[in-house]
Design an enzyme around this catalytic site. Structure first.
Site, short mmCIF file in Angstrom:
data_model
loop_
_atom_site.label_atom_id
_atom_site.label_comp_id
_atom_site.label_asym_id
_atom_site.label_seq_id
_atom_site.Cartn_x
_atom_site.Cartn_y
_atom_site.Cartn_z
N TRP A 172 0.81 -1.22 0.00
CA TRP A 172 0.00 0.00 0.00
C TRP A 172 0.84 1.27 0.00
O TRP A 172 0.52 2.24 -0.71
CB TRP A 172 -1.01 -0.01 1.16
CG TRP A 172 -2.00 -1.11 0.97
CD1 TRP A 172 -2.09 -2.28 1.66
CD2 TRP A 172 -3.01 -1.19 -0.07
NE1 TRP A 172 -3.09 -3.07 1.15
CE2 TRP A 172 -3.67 -2.44 0.10
CE3 TRP A 172 -3.41 -0.35 -1.09
CZ2 TRP A 172 -4.72 -2.84 -0.74
CZ3 TRP A 172 -4.46 -0.75 -1.92
CH2 TRP A 172 -5.09 -1.98 -1.74
N ASP A 219 -1.36 6.70 6.10
CA ASP A 219 -2.47 5.84 5.66
C ASP A 219 -2.72 4.83 6.79
O ASP A 219 -1.92 3.92 7.01
CB ASP A 219 -2.06 5.12 4.37
CG ASP A 219 -3.09 4.09 3.91
OD1 ASP A 219 -4.11 3.90 4.61
OD2 ASP A 219 -2.88 3.47 2.85
N LYS A 232 -12.76 -1.45 7.13
CA LYS A 232 -12.05 -2.39 8.01
C LYS A 232 -12.45 -2.15 9.47
O LYS A 232 -13.05 -3.01 10.09
CB LYS A 232 -10.55 -2.25 7.82
CG LYS A 232 -10.14 -2.62 6.40
CD LYS A 232 -8.75 -2.21 6.08
CE LYS A 232 -8.46 -2.27 4.60
NZ LYS A 232 -8.49 -3.60 4.01
N1 PMP Z 1 -4.36 1.34 2.27
C1 PMP Z 1 -4.38 0.22 2.99
C2 PMP Z 1 -3.43 0.07 4.13
C3 PMP Z 1 -5.29 -0.79 2.68
O1 PMP Z 1 -5.30 -1.92 3.40
C4 PMP Z 1 -6.20 -0.62 1.61
C5 PMP Z 1 -7.24 -1.64 1.25
N2 PMP Z 1 -7.01 -2.92 1.61
C6 PMP Z 1 -6.12 0.58 0.88
C7 PMP Z 1 -5.20 1.53 1.24
C8 PMP Z 1 -7.04 0.83 -0.29
O2 PMP Z 1 -8.31 1.06 0.14
P1 PMP Z 1 -9.49 1.29 -0.91
O3 PMP Z 1 -9.60 0.02 -1.70
O4 PMP Z 1 -10.68 1.55 -0.06
O5 PMP Z 1 -9.09 2.45 -1.75
#
Ligand code: PMP
Length: 364
Positions: A102, A176, A200
């Site tokens: 991520w 994030d 989450k």
């Molecule tokens: N950052 C992290 C740490 C994540 O775990 C996730 C999704 N698993 C995201 C960003 C992306 O989230 P979204 O799909 O809602 O954009």
């Protein structure tokens, strides 16, 4: 009948008590005669929901008036573009700390808009660890440092805001926290901004919650499309257009539920115990393995392998037979992943640990 527990990384398990409230409100929201899905975003009922969500976030995160809460569209992925759009003025740069999937993705997206300094901070050898900060080539002129404190896929934790290094303490940190928000007590004053997708620990998909130091809003770039402009979102109390009303409603219920459960302090204590017992089973086993260095281990998403890869499919199938669902690792990583978000009941972890021990002893 055996109860089902869902360990998926997101959309994730929701508290049963919250699901039951939703069930009623879907038909008639608090005697209004309307479904919660039908409420106008300008109605008193909905404004009440937004206020409740915001107030509870202030309370649960210990926010001071120096911070604003924004409810934004799209997930955290949308913010990967919005952060540079809002804060990287012409010629400006930022440091992006890469410790997994991520944070790498955030970095790649930011590069579409600006000159970004990538810091490859992960050591991936026999043991997966984070490089010491004095080996990071941070830039003095960076507008901000971006990182992800909890890499949901690999289960790598990076507590940058808790670091004593003066370079970090003086920097503006953008974090994030999609998989970790409200899972541990933090000092919000150490951050410039924090953002998290909701599916989450905060409810359902489609909403991103941001906590941002108000003074940063004075420095937002000009000519940004209206829904992406953090300042305009703030000025319109996150009602720049029709917001994801259902997701904000679920957020307000989840926050109320978390408060009633004892808030972040209680959920943190519970998770520390649950994660410890899970890592103990893995570390003392002959068939499971987790390669993350102890200091970098996530307490929220715990990934592990079955040493004999041929047993992996069997493990997942047997787990499903025992009503333990959502344990398959992310498609990019494979293996097994256990997500211990706030809504995971104690019994879920008890059943999982018992299953893991039984699975191992039946193979020995
Ligand atoms: N950052 C992290 C740490 C994540 O775990 C996730 C999704 N698993 C995201 C960003 C992306 O989230 P979204 O799909 O809602 O954009």
């Amino acid at each position: 009948m055996q109860e089902t527990f869902y360990f998926g990384a997101g959309p994730a398990t929701l508290p049963k008590a919250v699901l039951n409230i939703i069930k009623n409100d879907l038909v008639d929201y608090c005697g209004s005669g309307l479904s919660v899905l039908e409420l106008s975003h300008r109605s008193d009922e909905f404004i009440g929901i937004v206020d409740q969500a915001e107030n509870l976030l202030y309370e649960l995160m210990g926010l001071s008036d120096d911070y604003a809460v924004l409810f934004l569209h799209g997930g955290a992925t949308t913010q990967y573009s919005m952060l540079p759009l809002n804060f990287l003025h012409q010629g400006k740069t930022a440091d992006y700390i890469c410790t997994g999937y991520w944070s790498n993705k955030a970095c790649q997206e930011a590069k579409i808009f600006a000159d970004i300094n990538t810091i490859e901070a992960l050591i991936e050898s026999e043991v997966v660890a984070i490089k010491p900060i004095d080996q990071w080539e941070l830039q003095r002129q960076a507008s901000y440092i971006h990182y992800c404190d909890n890499e949901t896929i690999s289960g790598v934790f990076n507590d940058l805001a808790g670091n004593e290094s003066s370079t970090i303490r003086e920097a503006t940190l953008f974090c994030d926290m999609t998989s970790s928000i409200l899972t541990r007590p933090i000092q919000v004053k150490d951050y410039g901004l924090i953002y998290a997708s909701a599916q989450k620990n905060l409810g359902v998909a489609g909403l991103c919650v941001m906590v941002i130091k108000k003074e940063l809003l004075n420095n937002v770039c000009k000519n940004i499309p209206i829904v992406f402009d953090y300042k305009k979102c703030f000025e319109s109390s996150s009602l720049v257009n029709t917001p994801p009303t259902f997701a904000i409603y679920v957020l307000s219920l989840i926050l109320k539920w978390l408060k009633d459960e004892g808030g972040v302090v209680e959920s943190y204590k519970r998770r520390q115990q649950q994660a410890k017992s899970l890592y103990d089973v893995i570390d003392n086993s002959g068939i499971y393995e987790n390669k993350v260095a102890v200091q970098a281990r996530s307490k929220v998403n715990i990934s592990f392998e079955i040493k004999d890869r041929a047993l992996q499919a069997k493990f997942l199938q047997h787990a499903e037979n025992h009503k333990l669902l959502g344990l398959r690792g992310h498609s990019s990583a494979g293996g097994v992943r256990v997500s211990l978000y706030n809504a995971m009941p104690k019994q879920g972890v008890i059943n999982l640990l018992e299953f893991m021990r039984d699975f191992e002893s039946s193979r020995m």
